[in-house]
Motif scaffolding. Sequence first.
Motif: not given
Length: 82
Positions: A17-28
Motif C-alpha cells: 500500500k505504501e508503494r502504491l501510495d508513492r506510485l500514485a503520487q509520482t504518476t499523478a
Amino acid sequence: MSEPTTTMTIRVTVGVKERLDRLAQTTARSKSWLAADAIRAYVELQEWQIREIEAGLREADAGEFANDEEVEAIFARWTCAR
C-alpha cells in the motif's frame, strides 16, 4: 463509451500500500486507477496463457509435434543469439 465499473475490496500488505501510495503520487494517477490497471493487465496475461496452453494441448492431442530438426533449429536460434 466506457465500460461500467464496480467496487471491489482487497487486502494488501502495508508495504504494498505504501508503494502504491508513492506510485500514485509520482504518476499523478489514483490508487484505484493503478490497482484496476494492474488487475486488468494480470487478467489479460493469464487469459492469454490459458488460451496458449489449451491450443498446445489441442495440437498435442492432434499429434502435431515438432520434429527433431525443428526443435534443434529453434534451440540453435535461441542459444546462438545470446
